[in-house]
Design a protein around this motif. Structure first.
Motif, PDB file in Angstrom:
ATOM      1  N   LEU A   1     -40.071 130.199 -60.758  1.00 34.83           N
ATOM      2  CA  LEU A   1     -39.603 130.253 -59.369  1.00 34.83           C
ATOM      3  C   LEU A   1     -38.950 131.583 -59.033  1.00 34.83           C
ATOM      4  N   TYR A   2     -38.282 132.185 -60.002  1.00 30.69           N
ATOM      5  CA  TYR A   2     -37.621 133.468 -59.741  1.00 30.69           C
ATOM      6  C   TYR A   2     -38.616 134.558 -59.345  1.00 30.69           C
ATOM      7  N   ASN A   3     -39.869 134.393 -59.712  1.00 30.64           N
ATOM      8  CA  ASN A   3     -40.883 135.364 -59.297  1.00 30.64           C
ATOM      9  C   ASN A   3     -41.151 135.298 -57.796  1.00 30.64           C
ATOM     10  N   TYR A   4     -40.717 134.211 -57.172  1.00 30.77           N
ATOM     11  CA  TYR A   4     -41.051 133.967 -55.767  1.00 30.77           C
ATOM     12  C   TYR A   4     -39.841 134.070 -54.840  1.00 30.77           C
ATOM     13  N   ILE A   5     -38.764 134.621 -55.356  1.00 27.97           N
ATOM     14  CA  ILE A   5     -37.517 134.616 -54.601  1.00 27.97           C
ATOM     15  C   ILE A   5     -37.638 135.313 -53.250  1.00 27.97           C
ATOM     16  N   ASN A   6     -38.457 136.347 -53.174  1.00 29.31           N
ATOM     17  CA  ASN A   6     -38.606 137.096 -51.925  1.00 29.31           C
ATOM     18  C   ASN A   6     -39.884 136.740 -51.170  1.00 29.31           C
ATOM     19  N   LYS A   7     -40.553 135.673 -51.628  1.00 29.50           N
ATOM     20  CA  LYS A   7     -41.847 135.322 -51.033  1.00 29.50           C
ATOM     21  C   LYS A   7     -41.826 133.998 -50.280  1.00 29.50           C
ATOM     22  N   ILE A   8     -40.770 133.205 -50.481  1.00 31.87           N
ATOM     23  CA  ILE A   8     -40.737 131.879 -49.875  1.00 31.87           C
ATOM     24  C   ILE A   8     -39.413 131.651 -49.158  1.00 31.87           C
ATOM     25  N   ASN A   9     -39.384 130.605 -48.358  1.00 34.72           N
ATOM     26  CA  ASN A   9     -38.187 130.216 -47.611  1.00 34.72           C
ATOM     27  C   ASN A   9     -37.785 128.811 -48.070  1.00 34.72           C
ATOM     28  N   PRO A  10     -36.943 128.719 -49.122  1.00 36.47           N
ATOM     29  CA  PRO A  10     -36.612 127.401 -49.680  1.00 36.47           C
ATOM     30  C   PRO A  10     -35.383 126.786 -49.013  1.00 36.47           C
ATOM     31  N   LYS A  11     -35.269 125.489 -49.129  1.00 34.97           N
ATOM     32  CA  LYS A  11     -34.054 124.765 -48.737  1.00 34.97           C
ATOM     33  C   LYS A  11     -33.794 123.702 -49.778  1.00 34.97           C
ATOM     34  N   PHE A  12     -32.723 123.872 -50.551  1.00 32.57           N
ATOM     35  CA  PHE A  12     -32.424 122.937 -51.623  1.00 32.57           C
ATOM     36  C   PHE A  12     -31.517 121.830 -51.111  1.00 32.57           C
ATOM     37  N   PHE A  13     -31.506 120.701 -51.812  1.00 30.55           N
ATOM     38  CA  PHE A  13     -30.669 119.584 -51.397  1.00 30.55           C
ATOM     39  C   PHE A  13     -29.902 119.042 -52.588  1.00 30.55           C
ATOM     40  N   ARG A  14     -28.852 118.312 -52.286  1.00 27.87           N
ATOM     41  CA  ARG A  14     -28.002 117.760 -53.333  1.00 27.87           C
ATOM     42  C   ARG A  14     -28.633 116.488 -53.902  1.00 27.87           C
ATOM     43  N   CYS A  15     -28.383 116.250 -55.171  1.00 26.83           N
ATOM     44  CA  CYS A  15     -29.009 115.106 -55.837  1.00 26.83           C
ATOM     45  C   CYS A  15     -28.598 113.779 -55.226  1.00 26.83           C
ATOM     46  N   ASN A  16     -27.400 113.719 -54.619  1.00 25.83           N
ATOM     47  CA  ASN A  16     -27.002 112.431 -54.068  1.00 25.83           C
ATOM     48  C   ASN A  16     -27.828 112.036 -52.861  1.00 25.83           C
ATOM     49  N   LEU A  17     -28.698 112.915 -52.370  1.00 28.23           N
ATOM     50  CA  LEU A  17     -29.642 112.541 -51.325  1.00 28.23           C
ATOM     51  C   LEU A  17     -30.592 111.459 -51.823  1.00 28.23           C
ATOM     52  N   TYR A  18     -30.932 111.512 -53.121  1.00 27.38           N
ATOM     53  CA  TYR A  18     -31.867 110.519 -53.638  1.00 27.38           C
ATOM     54  C   TYR A  18     -31.306 109.699 -54.799  1.00 27.38           C
ATOM     55  N   MET A  19     -30.109 110.038 -55.274  1.00 25.56           N
ATOM     56  CA  MET A  19     -29.527 109.210 -56.327  1.00 25.56           C
ATOM     57  C   MET A  19     -29.009 107.892 -55.769  1.00 25.56           C
ATOM     58  N   ASP A  20     -28.353 107.965 -54.623  1.00 28.69           N
ATOM     59  CA  ASP A  20     -27.812 106.758 -54.016  1.00 28.69           C
ATOM     60  C   ASP A  20     -27.731 106.975 -52.516  1.00 28.69           C
ATOM     61  N   GLY A  21     -28.847 107.358 -51.915  1.00 26.43           N
ATOM     62  CA  GLY A  21     -28.846 107.724 -50.516  1.00 26.43           C
ATOM     63  C   GLY A  21     -29.471 106.663 -49.628  1.00 26.43           C
ATOM     64  N   LEU A  22     -29.553 106.971 -48.359  1.00 24.48           N
ATOM     65  CA  LEU A  22     -30.160 106.053 -47.403  1.00 24.48           C
ATOM     66  C   LEU A  22     -31.657 105.929 -47.634  1.00 24.48           C
ATOM     67  N   TYR A  23     -32.253 106.984 -48.192  1.00 28.16           N
ATOM     68  CA  TYR A  23     -33.709 107.031 -48.290  1.00 28.16           C
ATOM     69  C   TYR A  23     -34.236 106.653 -49.669  1.00 28.16           C
ATOM     70  N   MET A  24     -33.464 106.969 -50.699  1.00 26.30           N
ATOM     71  CA  MET A  24     -33.973 106.786 -52.063  1.00 26.30           C
ATOM     72  C   MET A  24     -32.846 106.433 -53.015  1.00 26.30           C
ATOM     73  N   GLU A  25     -33.205 105.821 -54.146  1.00 30.04           N
ATOM     74  CA  GLU A  25     -32.285 105.602 -55.260  1.00 30.04           C
ATOM     75  C   GLU A  25     -32.999 105.992 -56.544  1.00 30.04           C
ATOM     76  N   ARG A  26     -32.255 106.545 -57.473  1.00 29.32           N
ATOM     77  CA  ARG A  26     -32.871 106.932 -58.736  1.00 29.32           C
ATOM     78  C   ARG A  26     -32.372 106.063 -59.875  1.00 29.32           C
TER      79      ARG A  26
ATOM     80  N   GLN B   1     -49.997 128.973 -55.054  1.00 24.41           N
ATOM     81  CA  GLN B   1     -50.014 129.903 -56.181  1.00 24.41           C
ATOM     82  C   GLN B   1     -48.822 129.674 -57.091  1.00 24.41           C
ATOM     83  N   PHE B   2     -47.663 129.387 -56.508  1.00 23.00           N
ATOM     84  CA  PHE B   2     -46.474 129.083 -57.303  1.00 23.00           C
ATOM     85  C   PHE B   2     -46.731 127.878 -58.211  1.00 23.00           C
ATOM     86  N   VAL B   3     -47.279 126.811 -57.647  1.00 23.30           N
ATOM     87  CA  VAL B   3     -47.559 125.603 -58.440  1.00 23.30           C
ATOM     88  C   VAL B   3     -48.582 125.917 -59.530  1.00 23.30           C
ATOM     89  N   ASN B   4     -49.586 126.704 -59.212  1.00 24.17           N
ATOM     90  CA  ASN B   4     -50.576 127.103 -60.225  1.00 24.17           C
ATOM     91  C   ASN B   4     -49.921 127.916 -61.335  1.00 24.17           C
TER      92      ASN B   4
END
Length: 231
Positions: free
Chosen positions: A163-188, A135-138
């Protein structure tokens, strides 16, 4: 491809939408194109090079029952400053900033201060396949349609507002951009370029260590429920 199952979307063959419009229409309709028994979905920007399996990241989200993963924006913490940057750097028409202000005035969050209210970088999204996330994506799809009929390429500001409409409806976990900017898994990389995007951020920080430390202590969202939800 011997790796990916590539789906060609014939629905976009005979229309007048731009490439960006088609991209956003497809990526915010992502649950139309996946198997209903998929537990998690990762949507990755085409400018990101995948270097190794992402199973460890997915398992982390699965094991901790997180609904949503998105990167913290490395440069800005303010939606209007993001539009200002798009005008200066990408020469985007100012009319989209005005449309954005019209949209948020029409759909206000009374308890939210617009300045420094938080900003995520939507190049990678990890979705758990739940009714709330679908529903959030929709809702983001509908908001982008209402805002500019998908003409505005700065989708992350509208998506952030939804997203602010869903603050009390979901359990998010955010990550830092360096996870995929120059990380073991991805580069941007920069769009339409072979320039590694970390080279751009070197211009803003004296060293990689300074860049990473800025990421480490960056608090993207003022709302209490989201603070410290960092991977």
């Amino acid at each position: 491809s011997n790796i990916w199952n590539i789906i060609y979307l014939k629905e976009f063959d005979n229309n007048t939408f731009s490439g960006f419009q088609k991209t956003y229409m497809a990526k915010y309709s992502i649950f139309k194109y996946i198997s209903s028994d998929s537990k998690y979905v990762i949507e990755i920007n085409g400018a990101i090079l995948i270097k190794k399996s992402l199973n460890k990241i997915i398992n982390y989200y699965n094991d901790n029952n997180y609904d949503l993963g998105i990167a913290i924006h490395p440069d800005r913490n303010d939606l209007l400053l993001e539009y200002d940057a798009w005008e200066r750097i990408r020469h985007v028409d100012q009319k989209y900033t005005k449309k954005f202000i019209e949209y948020i005035n029409k759909h206000p969050h009374p308890d939210l201060e617009l300045k420094n209210c938080g900003l995520l970088e939507w190049a990678i999204k990890i979705y758990k396949n739940t009714s709330v996330i679908r529903q959030f994506v929709n809702d983001v799809y509908d908001a982008l349609c209402e805002h500019s009929n998908f003409e505005d390429n700065n989708d992350q500001c509208i998506a952030m507002w939804v997203l602010y409409n869903y603050i009390n409806k979901i359990n998010p976990k955010f990550f830092r951009c360096n996870l995929y900017m120059d990380g073991l898994y991805m580069e941007r990389y920069s769009h339409n370029s072979l320039t590694h995007i970390l080279q751009h951020h070197k211009k803003n920080y004296k060293s990689i260590e300074e860049f990473e430390n800025a990421e480490l202590y960056h608090k993207p969202i003022k709302l209490k429920s989201f603070n410290d939800n960092l991977y």
